[in-house]
Design a protein around this motif. Sequence first.
Motif, PDB file in Angstrom:
ATOM      1  N   GLU A   1      -2.402  -1.596   5.303  1.00 18.29           N
ATOM      2  CA  GLU A   1      -2.867  -2.004   4.288  1.00 18.29           C
ATOM      3  C   GLU A   1      -3.354  -2.872   4.543  1.00 18.29           C
ATOM      4  OE1 GLU A   1       0.349  -1.964   0.294  1.00 18.29           O
ATOM      5  OE2 GLU A   1       0.903  -2.265   1.552  1.00 18.29           O
ATOM      6  N   PRO A   2      -4.654  -3.779   3.250  1.00 19.88           N
ATOM      7  CA  PRO A   2      -5.398  -4.534   4.038  1.00 19.88           C
ATOM      8  C   PRO A   2      -4.243  -5.734   2.952  1.00 19.88           C
ATOM      9  CG  PRO A   2      -7.090  -2.603   2.492  1.00 19.88           C
ATOM     10  CD  PRO A   2      -5.528  -1.906   2.835  1.00 19.88           C
ATOM     11  N   GLY A   3      -4.747  -6.636   3.027  1.00 16.86           N
ATOM     12  CA  GLY A   3      -4.062  -8.159   2.985  1.00 16.86           C
ATOM     13  C   GLY A   3      -2.639  -8.106   3.541  1.00 16.86           C
ATOM     14  N   LYS A   4      -1.634  -7.267   4.216  1.00 13.39           N
ATOM     15  CA  LYS A   4      -0.724  -7.183   4.059  1.00 13.39           C
ATOM     16  C   LYS A   4       0.073  -6.732   5.747  1.00 13.39           C
ATOM     17  CE  LYS A   4       0.975  -6.731  -0.486  1.00 13.39           C
ATOM     18  NZ  LYS A   4       1.383  -5.370  -0.917  1.00 13.39           N
ATOM     19  N   VAL A   5       0.459  -7.805   6.250  1.00 12.29           N
ATOM     20  CA  VAL A   5       1.303  -7.459   7.520  1.00 12.29           C
ATOM     21  C   VAL A   5       2.998  -7.207   8.146  1.00 12.29           C
ATOM     22  CG1 VAL A   5       1.672  -8.709   9.692  1.00 12.29           C
ATOM     23  CG2 VAL A   5      -0.549  -9.334   8.069  1.00 12.29           C
TER      24      VAL A   5
ATOM     25  N   GLU B   1       0.039 -15.981   8.078  1.00 15.14           N
ATOM     26  CA  GLU B   1      -0.360 -16.014   6.432  1.00 15.14           C
ATOM     27  C   GLU B   1      -1.488 -16.900   6.298  1.00 15.14           C
ATOM     28  OE1 GLU B   1       4.838 -15.550   5.268  1.00 15.14           O
ATOM     29  OE2 GLU B   1       4.402 -17.408   5.551  1.00 15.14           O
ATOM     30  N   TYR B   2      -1.393 -17.923   7.059  1.00 11.94           N
ATOM     31  CA  TYR B   2      -2.759 -19.200   6.915  1.00 11.94           C
ATOM     32  C   TYR B   2      -3.724 -18.654   6.887  1.00 11.94           C
ATOM     33  CZ  TYR B   2      -5.466 -22.988   8.195  1.00 11.94           C
ATOM     34  OH  TYR B   2      -6.865 -24.219   8.716  1.00 11.94           O
ATOM     35  N   ARG B   3      -4.046 -17.127   7.474  1.00 18.18           N
ATOM     36  CA  ARG B   3      -5.265 -17.311   7.065  1.00 18.18           C
ATOM     37  C   ARG B   3      -4.746 -15.493   6.601  1.00 18.18           C
ATOM     38  NH1 ARG B   3      -9.750 -17.759   9.010  1.00 18.18           N
ATOM     39  NH2 ARG B   3     -10.437 -15.869  10.645  1.00 18.18           N
ATOM     40  N   GLY B   4      -4.464 -16.111   5.355  1.00 18.62           N
ATOM     41  CA  GLY B   4      -3.837 -15.229   3.865  1.00 18.62           C
ATOM     42  C   GLY B   4      -3.750 -13.861   4.250  1.00 18.62           C
ATOM     43  N   TYR B   5      -3.064 -14.080   4.889  1.00 18.74           N
ATOM     44  CA  TYR B   5      -1.774 -12.232   5.283  1.00 18.74           C
ATOM     45  C   TYR B   5      -0.723 -12.137   3.944  1.00 18.74           C
ATOM     46  CZ  TYR B   5      -5.682 -10.046   8.104  1.00 18.74           C
ATOM     47  OH  TYR B   5      -7.055  -9.491   9.122  1.00 18.74           O
ATOM     48  N   GLU B   6      -0.197 -11.404   3.069  1.00 17.65           N
ATOM     49  CA  GLU B   6       1.164 -11.073   3.461  1.00 17.65           C
ATOM     50  C   GLU B   6       2.074 -10.892   4.251  1.00 17.65           C
ATOM     51  OE1 GLU B   6       3.559  -8.624  -0.385  1.00 17.65           O
ATOM     52  OE2 GLU B   6       1.960  -9.666  -1.021  1.00 17.65           O
TER      53      GLU B   6
ATOM     54  N   ALA C   1      13.186 -15.839   9.709  1.00 10.89           N
ATOM     55  CA  ALA C   1      12.123 -13.756   9.040  1.00 10.89           C
ATOM     56  C   ALA C   1      12.736 -13.906   7.802  1.00 10.89           C
ATOM     57  CB  ALA C   1      12.735 -12.839  10.360  1.00 10.89           C
ATOM     58  N   THR C   2      11.491 -12.540   6.964  1.00 11.27           N
ATOM     59  CA  THR C   2      11.888 -12.356   5.828  1.00 11.27           C
ATOM     60  C   THR C   2      13.683 -11.992   5.632  1.00 11.27           C
ATOM     61  OG1 THR C   2       9.305 -12.322   5.889  1.00 11.27           O
ATOM     62  CG2 THR C   2      10.952 -10.639   4.039  1.00 11.27           C
ATOM     63  N   ILE C   3      13.431 -10.346   6.049  1.00 10.83           N
ATOM     64  CA  ILE C   3      15.140 -10.157   6.662  1.00 10.83           C
ATOM     65  C   ILE C   3      15.708  -9.901   7.740  1.00 10.83           C
ATOM     66  CG2 ILE C   3      16.110  -8.163   5.659  1.00 10.83           C
ATOM     67  CD1 ILE C   3      13.493  -7.346   4.453  1.00 10.83           C
ATOM     68  N   HIS C   4      16.701 -10.559   7.877  1.00  9.96           N
ATOM     69  CA  HIS C   4      17.370 -10.489   9.556  1.00  9.96           C
ATOM     70  C   HIS C   4      19.046  -9.669   9.503  1.00  9.96           C
ATOM     71  CE1 HIS C   4      16.187 -14.176  11.821  1.00  9.96           C
ATOM     72  NE2 HIS C   4      15.712 -14.844  10.170  1.00  9.96           N
ATOM     73  N   PRO C   5      17.834  -8.373   9.739  1.00 17.85           N
ATOM     74  CA  PRO C   5      19.389  -7.785   9.178  1.00 17.85           C
ATOM     75  C   PRO C   5      20.174  -7.204  11.108  1.00 17.85           C
ATOM     76  CG  PRO C   5      16.909  -6.703  10.224  1.00 17.85           C
ATOM     77  CD  PRO C   5      16.989  -7.586  10.086  1.00 17.85           C
TER      78      PRO C   5
END
Length: 469
Positions: free
Chosen positions: A18-22, A54-59, A107-111
Amino acid sequence: MKVYNTLTRQKEEFETIEPGKVRMYACGPTVYNFIHIGNARPICVFDTLRRYLEYRGYEVKFVQNFTDIDDKLINKAREEGTTVKEVAERYIAEYWTDVKGLGVRPATIHPKATETVDEIIQIVQQIIDAGYGYERDGDVYFRSRKFKDYGQLSHQPLEDLDAGNRIDVDTRKEDPLDFVLWKAAKPGEPSWQSPWGPGRPGWHIECTAMIRKHLGTRIDIHCGGQDLIFPHHENEIAQGECCGVAGSHPYARYWMHNGYINVDNRKMSKSLNNFFTTREVALKYGYEPIKFMMLQAHYRSPINYSLEVIEQCKAALERLYTCRDNLDFAMKSPAAAPTEGEADFLKSLDARREQFITAMDDDLNTADGIAALFDLVRDINSFTAQPRSLGSLQAAAKLFDELADVLGIVYNRAKKEDLDSQVEALIDERQQARKSRNFARADEIRDQLKAQGIVLEDTPQGVKWHRED
């Protein structure tokens, strides 16, 4: 940006689904003990990857799991006369202590595996229904040879692959290469109800379920240590792609794996008595030199831990902190107007930023990224040999902080600034005492600072100070 893909064994242009997202997943620790320095490497490396994206602009949505049910946790709980949950919670807390010390962001999530059992059961049933799984006495196994691409990640033919599971080969398997998806409960073990009776998840299925739950059926990056390529990640691909668990797409677009850590040029091993936890090393040398050591070599290269290496890392960090401290000092007494050569210096900052980006775009080459930061340090040290305008000094500080933050180093400045403010207050008091001709108090403060390892130096710009090595 290019990354090395273990699956294809080559560098590939990085393109997201998906463009701009990782969507990114990293295998986390099995929480039955303190993390060792080998565990710390992927934690540090892939935190830096996330920071750079993130520095390169990705979410970036970054998921890193905890394996909180496993033979090792069960054995630890028995040894200590406690529960698996208590063991897991204790070492998750210790993990966070080490991770915070290393300057690694959550991390965003740690399940946790135990929070994903329902999803695991659903996927196992789906695998059975598709003919890739079979049940024996409450255990469920995966038919490895039925998956036509088995071995694609490790690049080994089936005849060369061993059944590399965490348990001994089970004679009930149809094939020694088959691996367990679900384990039947044994007396005294934690268990969950399933269509095959009470039991618990196998190791490999946990990550597949957590990825699908939190990131969807297809992800951009799957990463971890080199030791996980086979069997763990190989098995994840088979589970994820055998019957549409990953949809009609590859399980992950890019597979990234960091190299091993040796100790004094020998493989780290408990049997060789050269096995160190991150906590043990940090108590002697601090956390940040460990972090720096993980990044001063390319992530795919092996690195060697030794006393000499960690001391070199400490010295390198000291150079960075000294440069940043000198910038702060220079900004207290800047030149009133721009001086000769400042325009060229500002242009050189852009060149250093591009040097850093070029390095990091080349498969996360943190070694060359750090080299770019030290080239910037050399430029700054030369530039600040004489008073400069505040704008140029601030631009230098901004770029320094920008690059250091991407690398996740020089992160103790806030803590250091608190201590430094106390030193600055004593120095100001000493200056006032000298002006008031209260030399006894001035000498008392000087001796107090000396006892703390603080060396004072009078300069035309004021009093400079540094800590003794």
